[in-house]
Design a protein around this motif. Sequence first.
Motif, PDB file in Angstrom:
ATOM      1  N   GLN A  15       3.186   8.021   1.458  1.00 29.00           N
ATOM      2  CA  GLN A  15       2.366   7.649   0.692  1.00 29.00           C
ATOM      3  C   GLN A  15       2.893   7.163  -0.703  1.00 29.00           C
ATOM      4  OE1 GLN A  15      -0.063  11.266  -0.689  1.00 29.00           O
ATOM      5  NE2 GLN A  15      -1.378  10.080  -1.899  1.00 29.00           N
ATOM      6  N   LYS A  16       3.913   7.671  -1.128  1.00 26.91           N
ATOM      7  CA  LYS A  16       4.845   7.059  -2.299  1.00 26.91           C
ATOM      8  C   LYS A  16       5.062   5.229  -1.917  1.00 26.91           C
ATOM      9  CE  LYS A  16       8.952   7.410  -5.135  1.00 26.91           C
ATOM     10  NZ  LYS A  16      10.060   7.820  -5.602  1.00 26.91           N
ATOM     11  N   ILE A  17       5.538   5.156  -1.018  1.00 27.76           N
ATOM     12  CA  ILE A  17       5.731   3.857  -0.461  1.00 27.76           C
ATOM     13  C   ILE A  17       4.467   3.011  -0.434  1.00 27.76           C
ATOM     14  CG2 ILE A  17       6.533   2.244   1.311  1.00 27.76           C
ATOM     15  CD1 ILE A  17       8.410   4.470   2.146  1.00 27.76           C
ATOM     16  N   VAL A  18       3.564   3.593   0.162  1.00 30.38           N
ATOM     17  CA  VAL A  18       1.854   2.809   0.248  1.00 30.38           C
ATOM     18  C   VAL A  18       1.532   2.645  -1.051  1.00 30.38           C
ATOM     19  CG1 VAL A  18      -0.357   2.957   1.205  1.00 30.38           C
ATOM     20  CG2 VAL A  18       1.781   3.395   2.650  1.00 30.38           C
ATOM     21  N   VAL A  19       1.549   3.807  -1.966  1.00 35.05           N
ATOM     22  CA  VAL A  19       1.132   3.481  -3.427  1.00 35.05           C
ATOM     23  C   VAL A  19       1.867   2.524  -4.157  1.00 35.05           C
ATOM     24  CG1 VAL A  19       1.153   4.591  -5.595  1.00 35.05           C
ATOM     25  CG2 VAL A  19       0.118   5.931  -3.614  1.00 35.05           C
ATOM     26  N   GLU A  20       3.176   2.418  -3.946  1.00 33.43           N
ATOM     27  CA  GLU A  20       3.958   1.143  -4.783  1.00 33.43           C
ATOM     28  C   GLU A  20       3.640  -0.204  -4.162  1.00 33.43           C
ATOM     29  OE1 GLU A  20       5.620   1.662  -7.731  1.00 33.43           O
ATOM     30  OE2 GLU A  20       4.865   3.584  -7.453  1.00 33.43           O
ATOM     31  N   ARG A  21       3.402  -0.169  -2.806  1.00 36.16           N
ATOM     32  CA  ARG A  21       2.977  -1.480  -2.252  1.00 36.16           C
ATOM     33  C   ARG A  21       1.844  -1.698  -2.449  1.00 36.16           C
ATOM     34  NH1 ARG A  21       0.791  -4.090   2.028  1.00 36.16           N
ATOM     35  NH2 ARG A  21       2.017  -5.813   2.900  1.00 36.16           N
ATOM     36  N   THR A  22       0.976  -1.027  -2.754  1.00 36.78           N
ATOM     37  CA  THR A  22      -0.541  -1.252  -3.042  1.00 36.78           C
ATOM     38  C   THR A  22      -0.569  -1.595  -4.573  1.00 36.78           C
ATOM     39  OG1 THR A  22      -1.331   0.132  -1.460  1.00 36.78           O
ATOM     40  CG2 THR A  22      -2.956  -0.447  -3.138  1.00 36.78           C
ATOM     41  N   LYS A  23       0.103  -0.792  -5.306  1.00 31.83           N
ATOM     42  CA  LYS A  23       0.176  -1.191  -6.743  1.00 31.83           C
ATOM     43  C   LYS A  23       0.630  -2.582  -6.976  1.00 31.83           C
ATOM     44  CE  LYS A  23       1.551   0.639 -11.138  1.00 31.83           C
ATOM     45  NZ  LYS A  23       2.825   1.470 -11.736  1.00 31.83           N
ATOM     46  N   SER A  24       1.816  -2.925  -6.406  1.00 27.60           N
ATOM     47  CA  SER A  24       2.502  -4.337  -6.482  1.00 27.60           C
ATOM     48  C   SER A  24       1.222  -5.203  -6.343  1.00 27.60           C
ATOM     49  CB  SER A  24       3.652  -4.375  -5.916  1.00 27.60           C
ATOM     50  OG  SER A  24       4.474  -3.465  -6.258  1.00 27.60           O
ATOM     51  N   LYS A  25       0.629  -5.174  -5.035  1.00 29.85           N
ATOM     52  CA  LYS A  25      -0.228  -6.312  -4.426  1.00 29.85           C
ATOM     53  C   LYS A  25      -1.331  -6.526  -5.600  1.00 29.85           C
ATOM     54  CE  LYS A  25      -2.560  -8.473  -1.238  1.00 29.85           C
ATOM     55  NZ  LYS A  25      -2.333  -9.924  -1.055  1.00 29.85           N
ATOM     56  N   LEU A  26      -2.119  -5.338  -5.974  1.00 27.56           N
ATOM     57  CA  LEU A  26      -3.146  -5.198  -7.095  1.00 27.56           C
ATOM     58  C   LEU A  26      -2.611  -5.968  -8.208  1.00 27.56           C
ATOM     59  CD1 LEU A  26      -4.684  -1.687  -6.405  1.00 27.56           C
ATOM     60  CD2 LEU A  26      -5.661  -4.102  -5.761  1.00 27.56           C
ATOM     61  N   GLU A  27      -1.598  -5.970  -8.765  1.00 24.72           N
ATOM     62  CA  GLU A  27      -1.112  -6.142 -10.004  1.00 24.72           C
ATOM     63  C   GLU A  27      -0.622  -7.731  -9.960  1.00 24.72           C
ATOM     64  OE1 GLU A  27       2.525  -3.727 -10.778  1.00 24.72           O
ATOM     65  OE2 GLU A  27       1.481  -2.123 -11.976  1.00 24.72           O
ATOM     66  N   LEU A  28      -0.393  -8.300  -8.569  1.00 19.52           N
ATOM     67  CA  LEU A  28      -0.213  -9.417  -8.245  1.00 19.52           C
ATOM     68  C   LEU A  28      -1.539 -10.309  -8.371  1.00 19.52           C
ATOM     69  CD1 LEU A  28       1.693 -12.054  -7.452  1.00 19.52           C
ATOM     70  CD2 LEU A  28       1.108 -11.289  -5.196  1.00 19.52           C
ATOM     71  N   PRO A  39      -8.925   1.328 -13.025  1.00 16.79           N
ATOM     72  CA  PRO A  39      -7.383   1.125 -13.305  1.00 16.79           C
ATOM     73  C   PRO A  39      -6.681   0.874 -12.127  1.00 16.79           C
ATOM     74  CG  PRO A  39      -8.197   2.678 -15.083  1.00 16.79           C
ATOM     75  CD  PRO A  39      -9.336   2.493 -13.712  1.00 16.79           C
ATOM     76  N   ILE A  40      -5.558   0.137 -12.098  1.00 16.40           N
ATOM     77  CA  ILE A  40      -4.876  -0.016 -10.914  1.00 16.40           C
ATOM     78  C   ILE A  40      -4.356   1.314 -10.454  1.00 16.40           C
ATOM     79  CG2 ILE A  40      -2.867  -1.176 -10.005  1.00 16.40           C
ATOM     80  CD1 ILE A  40      -3.626  -3.507 -11.455  1.00 16.40           C
ATOM     81  N   PRO A  41      -3.674   2.082 -11.241  1.00 16.09           N
ATOM     82  CA  PRO A  41      -3.027   3.362 -10.647  1.00 16.09           C
ATOM     83  C   PRO A  41      -4.043   4.232  -9.885  1.00 16.09           C
ATOM     84  CG  PRO A  41      -2.219   2.843 -12.893  1.00 16.09           C
ATOM     85  CD  PRO A  41      -3.362   1.899 -12.629  1.00 16.09           C
ATOM     86  N   ILE A  42      -5.125   4.368 -10.147  1.00 21.77           N
ATOM     87  CA  ILE A  42      -6.399   5.102  -9.630  1.00 21.77           C
ATOM     88  C   ILE A  42      -6.543   4.285  -8.148  1.00 21.77           C
ATOM     89  CG2 ILE A  42      -8.537   5.830  -9.647  1.00 21.77           C
ATOM     90  CD1 ILE A  42      -8.268   6.252 -12.754  1.00 21.77           C
ATOM     91  N   LEU A  43      -6.779   2.937  -8.333  1.00 19.61           N
ATOM     92  CA  LEU A  43      -7.018   2.485  -7.157  1.00 19.61           C
ATOM     93  C   LEU A  43      -5.700   2.393  -5.970  1.00 19.61           C
ATOM     94  CD1 LEU A  43      -8.527  -1.064  -8.415  1.00 19.61           C
ATOM     95  CD2 LEU A  43      -9.709   0.577  -7.199  1.00 19.61           C
ATOM     96  N   SER A  44      -4.581   2.379  -6.615  1.00 21.11           N
ATOM     97  CA  SER A  44      -3.557   2.611  -5.771  1.00 21.11           C
ATOM     98  C   SER A  44      -3.442   3.832  -5.074  1.00 21.11           C
ATOM     99  CB  SER A  44      -2.057   2.238  -6.511  1.00 21.11           C
ATOM    100  OG  SER A  44      -2.204   1.200  -7.121  1.00 21.11           O
ATOM    101  N   GLU A  45      -3.757   5.164  -5.689  1.00 22.80           N
ATOM    102  CA  GLU A  45      -3.823   6.415  -5.047  1.00 22.80           C
ATOM    103  C   GLU A  45      -4.968   6.342  -3.971  1.00 22.80           C
ATOM    104  OE1 GLU A  45      -1.787   8.863  -5.267  1.00 22.80           O
ATOM    105  OE2 GLU A  45      -0.435   8.039  -6.877  1.00 22.80           O
ATOM    106  N   PHE A  46      -6.093   5.872  -4.209  1.00 16.33           N
ATOM    107  CA  PHE A  46      -7.266   5.979  -3.418  1.00 16.33           C
ATOM    108  C   PHE A  46      -6.913   5.078  -2.227  1.00 16.33           C
ATOM    109  CE2 PHE A  46     -11.110   3.960  -1.799  1.00 16.33           C
ATOM    110  CZ  PHE A  46     -11.763   5.125  -1.335  1.00 16.33           C
TER     111      PHE A  46
END
Length: 86
Positions: A15-28, A39-46
């Motif tokens: 989950q931690k790996i997926v959250v970080e990958r998702t967050k990076s993709k969304l920030e890009l 907010p991106i952190p909420i989207l990343s967790e979801f």
Amino acid sequence: CIGLLNNGSAIKLLQKIVVERTKSKLELNQTQGMIFSIPIPILSEFYSASMISLASWWLENNMPLSIEQMVKYGDTMIGEIGTNIN
């Protein structure tokens, strides 16, 4: 493989790996003009929870699609959650 998904430590790490990958993709995507109403952190967790559930389904169903196709679908789903202003 399925036994790994029943291991709490492995799930938390995944989950931690997926959250970080998702967050990076969304920030890009955001730097490229995409606007998010959540907010991106909420989207990343979801999305991390959704991706882990999807990975479980994929494994439990004998991997009916290639891993490359699954990654492509995941990237597509992540890319479709914002509004592009460009």
